[in-house]
Design a protein around this motif. Sequence first.
Motif, PDB file in Angstrom:
ATOM      1  N   LYS A 258      11.792 -15.994 -22.939  1.00  0.00           N
ATOM      2  CA  LYS A 258      11.603 -16.084 -21.482  1.00  0.00           C
ATOM      3  C   LYS A 258      10.432 -15.208 -21.061  1.00  0.00           C
ATOM      4  O   LYS A 258       9.600 -15.604 -20.220  1.00  0.00           O
ATOM      5  CB  LYS A 258      12.884 -15.667 -20.767  1.00  0.00           C
ATOM      6  CG  LYS A 258      12.852 -15.885 -19.265  1.00  0.00           C
ATOM      7  CD  LYS A 258      14.219 -15.565 -18.655  1.00  0.00           C
ATOM      8  CE  LYS A 258      14.244 -15.806 -17.160  1.00  0.00           C
ATOM      9  NZ  LYS A 258      15.591 -15.521 -16.580  1.00  0.00           N
ATOM     10  N   GLU A 275      15.754 -21.809 -15.016  1.00  0.00           N
ATOM     11  CA  GLU A 275      16.560 -20.672 -14.571  1.00  0.00           C
ATOM     12  C   GLU A 275      17.745 -21.133 -13.732  1.00  0.00           C
ATOM     13  O   GLU A 275      18.857 -20.577 -13.846  1.00  0.00           O
ATOM     14  CB  GLU A 275      15.690 -19.695 -13.787  1.00  0.00           C
ATOM     15  CG  GLU A 275      14.680 -18.963 -14.661  1.00  0.00           C
ATOM     16  CD  GLU A 275      13.769 -18.049 -13.877  1.00  0.00           C
ATOM     17  OE1 GLU A 275      13.370 -17.016 -14.418  1.00  0.00           O
ATOM     18  OE2 GLU A 275      13.459 -18.385 -12.707  1.00  0.00           O
ATOM     19  N   TYR A 301      15.320 -21.360 -24.187  1.00  0.00           N
ATOM     20  CA  TYR A 301      13.949 -21.007 -23.818  1.00  0.00           C
ATOM     21  C   TYR A 301      12.931 -21.402 -24.882  1.00  0.00           C
ATOM     22  O   TYR A 301      11.735 -21.491 -24.596  1.00  0.00           O
ATOM     23  CB  TYR A 301      13.854 -19.536 -23.451  1.00  0.00           C
ATOM     24  CG  TYR A 301      14.430 -19.284 -22.060  1.00  0.00           C
ATOM     25  CD1 TYR A 301      13.756 -19.727 -20.925  1.00  0.00           C
ATOM     26  CD2 TYR A 301      15.662 -18.667 -21.888  1.00  0.00           C
ATOM     27  CE1 TYR A 301      14.276 -19.561 -19.660  1.00  0.00           C
ATOM     28  CE2 TYR A 301      16.193 -18.485 -20.617  1.00  0.00           C
ATOM     29  CZ  TYR A 301      15.494 -18.936 -19.505  1.00  0.00           C
ATOM     30  OH  TYR A 301      16.021 -18.773 -18.234  1.00  0.00           O
TER      31      TYR A 301
END
Length: 356
Positions: A258, A275, A301
Amino acid sequence: MEAGLESVIAAHTVLSDVDGEAGRLVLRGATLESLAGVASFEEVCVRLWSGLAPVPVDGLKAALGAARVEVWSEVERLDDALAALPPVEGLRALMARLADGEDLPAALRITAAPAVFTGALLRRRAGRPALAPDPSAGHAADLLRMISGRAATPAQAAALDAYLVTVIDHGLNASTFAARVAASTRAGLVSAALAGISALKGPLHGGAPGPVIDMLDGIGSPGNARAWLEAALDRGDRLMGFGHRVYRVRDPRADALKGAIRRLGADEGRLALGEAVEAAALEILRTRKPDRPLETNVEFYTALLLEALGIPPEAFTCIFAAGRVAGWTAHAWEQVATGRLIRPRSIYVGPEPAPE
């Protein structure tokens, strides 16, 4: 004995430590947080390989660049049948052509191969000519250039470097165990890597990040996340990118990736969708499955980062292999140096022979 060899100690290693309770990954004495986004892939290869082979500490970038040029000769034999295979299967077939061995040159060849072969396979599938390696470039930058046909920006190369470092090794996972089993027979590093990639391609291991993109595309916008995820769980579907066999808390690799996405400056809308989906999924899973620790894992991610780098989902497992192959190599060397032929026992639970 627990199913899946749960809790069985099958090796002693100096390479990596996965602490599932604390959510910590250590790569030969350094935390993942201290390496991802800081050290290059080549530097972490040196960290893992040192003491197991005569590694050129200050010259691995050049040695790996030369190895990319060496394995490029196999691309000339890339035919339509191989190009038509799923990319990870084409990669496995091309890697099987490499000369086997247990020395550093063999290690460099198999570490170079996924970058060269993935680019060639993807471009051939798209009707474009494969691009020869640039031995002067960093491994991550050259991998991206051989796929896209454009020089990677420093930010793009750094993001892929962070990814390759993040997935380079992770304890005795399925593919690494497969590689160690093959290495224990003294089959050679290429054979160990082929065992690793055969395990990695399974949907419960390295084949998982691609479906995360399908999930995000299906959801479409943050406002749709909760309803879509609830419906998926009602159908009995698994939410891809959540839950891990070892981690009982958040996978530290998820945060490393991330952070790499944020440093890349990728599409803010896509990251915002990710998110929102992550937040909704975690809330729903805690409500529906309160007794199961289902936190964000590396796959979630990974998908967003590799997508932002322009890598098609069908090649995600190939890029995973491009990082993990260095870990397989280190484990293979360690197994040969310190281990025995891996030969566990089984307990027979089948029918008894009929009385004579």
